[in-house]
Design an enzyme around this catalytic site. Structure first.
Site, PDB file in Angstrom:
ATOM      1  N   CYS A 285      30.058   8.239  -2.505  1.00  0.00           N
ATOM      2  CA  CYS A 285      29.537   7.094  -3.250  1.00  0.00           C
ATOM      3  C   CYS A 285      29.942   7.161  -4.725  1.00  0.00           C
ATOM      4  O   CYS A 285      31.116   7.056  -5.045  1.00  0.00           O
ATOM      5  CB  CYS A 285      28.022   7.018  -3.059  1.00  0.00           C
ATOM      6  SG  CYS A 285      27.260   5.496  -3.669  1.00  0.00           S
ATOM      7  N   LEU A 286      29.001   7.337  -5.645  1.00  0.00           N
ATOM      8  CA  LEU A 286      29.339   7.447  -7.064  1.00  0.00           C
ATOM      9  C   LEU A 286      30.271   8.632  -7.297  1.00  0.00           C
ATOM     10  O   LEU A 286      31.191   8.567  -8.118  1.00  0.00           O
ATOM     11  CB  LEU A 286      28.077   7.593  -7.907  1.00  0.00           C
ATOM     12  CG  LEU A 286      28.281   7.694  -9.428  1.00  0.00           C
ATOM     13  CD1 LEU A 286      28.872   6.415  -9.995  1.00  0.00           C
ATOM     14  CD2 LEU A 286      26.961   8.023 -10.129  1.00  0.00           C
ATOM     15  N   GLN A 289      33.709   7.467  -6.529  1.00  0.00           N
ATOM     16  CA  GLN A 289      34.244   6.610  -7.590  1.00  0.00           C
ATOM     17  C   GLN A 289      34.686   7.426  -8.797  1.00  0.00           C
ATOM     18  O   GLN A 289      35.755   7.170  -9.379  1.00  0.00           O
ATOM     19  CB  GLN A 289      33.180   5.584  -8.001  1.00  0.00           C
ATOM     20  CG  GLN A 289      32.823   4.600  -6.893  1.00  0.00           C
ATOM     21  CD  GLN A 289      31.483   3.922  -7.108  1.00  0.00           C
ATOM     22  OE1 GLN A 289      30.814   4.135  -8.127  1.00  0.00           O
ATOM     23  NE2 GLN A 289      31.062   3.118  -6.146  1.00  0.00           N
ATOM     24  N   HIS A 369      28.097   6.318   2.995  1.00  0.00           N
ATOM     25  CA  HIS A 369      27.118   7.411   3.096  1.00  0.00           C
ATOM     26  C   HIS A 369      27.189   8.056   4.473  1.00  0.00           C
ATOM     27  O   HIS A 369      26.501   7.626   5.410  1.00  0.00           O
ATOM     28  CB  HIS A 369      25.701   6.883   2.834  1.00  0.00           C
ATOM     29  CG  HIS A 369      25.417   6.638   1.390  1.00  0.00           C
ATOM     30  ND1 HIS A 369      24.771   7.548   0.590  1.00  0.00           N
ATOM     31  CD2 HIS A 369      25.723   5.592   0.597  1.00  0.00           C
ATOM     32  CE1 HIS A 369      24.675   7.065  -0.643  1.00  0.00           C
ATOM     33  NE2 HIS A 369      25.248   5.883  -0.659  1.00  0.00           N
ATOM     34  N   GLU A 371      25.928  10.736   5.472  1.00  0.00           N
ATOM     35  CA  GLU A 371      24.648  11.346   5.853  1.00  0.00           C
ATOM     36  C   GLU A 371      23.705  10.319   6.463  1.00  0.00           C
ATOM     37  O   GLU A 371      22.654  10.671   7.009  1.00  0.00           O
ATOM     38  CB  GLU A 371      23.990  12.002   4.637  1.00  0.00           C
ATOM     39  CG  GLU A 371      23.201  11.084   3.722  1.00  0.00           C
ATOM     40  CD  GLU A 371      24.038  10.128   2.897  1.00  0.00           C
ATOM     41  OE1 GLU A 371      23.471   9.227   2.243  1.00  0.00           O
ATOM     42  OE2 GLU A 371      25.272  10.276   2.875  1.00  0.00           O
TER      43      GLU A 371
END
Length: 397
Positions: A285-286, A289, A369, A371
């Site tokens: 995710c972040l 990025q 994600h 998970e």
């Protein structure tokens, strides 16, 4: 036919909550959860289950979530499904918008009604509006800035609320990681939940993993522990020298909220030093990025973002398609990926970048994600891929 003068009048249901958009649009409904008001970016989430995990995901800091599924709250809440690492903290969504009022819970794991849970966590809620119409508006015009407000007396300062929504700067350029990162280093050894047994514990770790906390979720930590890692979680501003001094077998770059370009001002130099050290690195995710930024790519704000538990992604290294859980409003611009950074995953909804790997280096990341929590488990293999990289790197040392 006329009604009797003595017949009871229809009840006048006065609105007790509003959603005030930056363009001046006002949506009226009925309040639930905490009273007060909050400003944020409105997004929609298409998941049919897992509302507790979604509402406590630190990646949603600064956002107000509209659930497209109408029946939210019918399985109640519990203490096991919270994704925030610090159980005493309340990072996550600023507000929640529902189609229907919350019904009484019916689930053997439920310990609290969703309305009471929202009150306890300070999350403002609104029900009784046409969430399909709001979703259509977001798809057409993009994610609007807005104020969500709940007052039992139904009295609102509309002029002030419209002004606040209009003047909020939005998520672009906003670093929200300081709101959600851990304040100090800690270790993690809890492993994933198993039916009938609950959560386990990693007692014989094979790897030493340092996880940089930009807003990390509990289930990410559980899955890292589940593949054999002793995990040390460090705050987002931890220096690369301090991370590498722990002699990690791998470094994990976590999920988190806000604009990656803003957080990247202090995170990217750290990531670049970790990459240069040759340490296996995995980002989500972040973290994905900012790994893109670290190798020279650019990120961009998305029109409506990806938020849900049914997003198809193609793994271009295997040709397989997996159904994934997503929550992001920014993306790596695949057109800016430099030589040596290969796109590994792609969204089958809009073709946006969903994964990269660095050629000749044990470094990779994904936008979605894996998970889940909530969502499908198709992508759990990525944690094993990370473990395999660490094992190979250790054997070569």
């Amino acid at each position: 036919m006329t009604t009797s003068e003595n017949a009871p009048a229809w009840p006048d249901h006065k609105p007790t909550a509003l959603l005030v958009l930056a363009d001046g649009t006002v949506l009226e409904g009925f309040g639930l959860g905490a009273e007060g008001h909050a400003v944020g970016e409105v997004c929609f989430n298409t998941a049919m289950t897992g509302y507790e995990e979604i509402l406590t995901d630190p990646s949603y800091a600064g956002q107000i979530i509209t659930f497209t599924f109408p029946h939210i709250g019918n399985v109640g809440t519990n203490e096991e499904d919270i994704e925030t690492v610090n159980m005493a903290a309340t990072p996550g969504a600023r507000g929640v918008i529902l189609r229907s009022a919350i019904s009484d819970p019916s689930n053997y794991r439920a310990t609290r009604h969703l309305d009471l849970w929202l009150k306890a966590r300070g999350i403002i809620g609104l029900s009784g509006i046409d969430t399909r119409a709001l979703t259509a508006l977001i798809r057409s015009k993009g994610m609007p800035n807005a104020v969500i407000v709940h007052a039992r007396n139904g009295e609102f300062d509309l002029h002030g609320l419209k002004e606040e929504a209009r003047e909020w700067p939005g998520l672009e350029g906003m670093d929200l990681v300081p709101m959600v990162t851990s304040g100090q280093r800690f270790t993690w050894d809890e492993t994933p939940w198993v039916w009938g047994n609950g959560f386990g514990q990693q007692t014989a770790p094979e790897f030493n993993v340092v996880a940089i906390d930009y807003g990390i979720k509990r289930n990410i930590l559980r899955l890292l522990a589940g593949v054999g890692a002793k995990v040390t979680v460090v705050p987002a501003t931890t220096a690369a020298e301090d991370i590498l001094a722990m002699k990690p077998d791998g470094v994990f770059l976590s999920n988190g909220p806000g604009d990656p370009a803003a957080t990247g001002k202090y995170a990217v130099p750290v990531i670049q030093k970790v990459i240069a050290s040759g340490t296996p690195t995995f980002g989500i995710c972040l973290g994905h990025q900012m790994l893109g930024l670290a190798v020279g790519a650019k990120t961009m704000k998305m029109h409506q973002g990806h938020h849900g538990a049914n997003h198809p992604v193609k793994d271009e290294t295997t040709g397989k398609v997996e159904i994934t859980s997503m929550n992001h409003g920014f993306a790596v611009d695949q057109a800016t990926l430099p030589k040596g950074a290969t796109q590994t995953h792609i969204s089958l909804f809009d073709g946006s970048n969903c994964g990269i790997a660095l050629e000749g280096k044990p470094v990779f990341s994904v936008q979605y994600h894996p998970e889940a929590s909530p969502g499908p488990r198709d992508s759990h293999y990525l944690f094993q891929r990370f473990a395999d990289l660490m094992r190979k790197n250790k054997q070569a040392a």
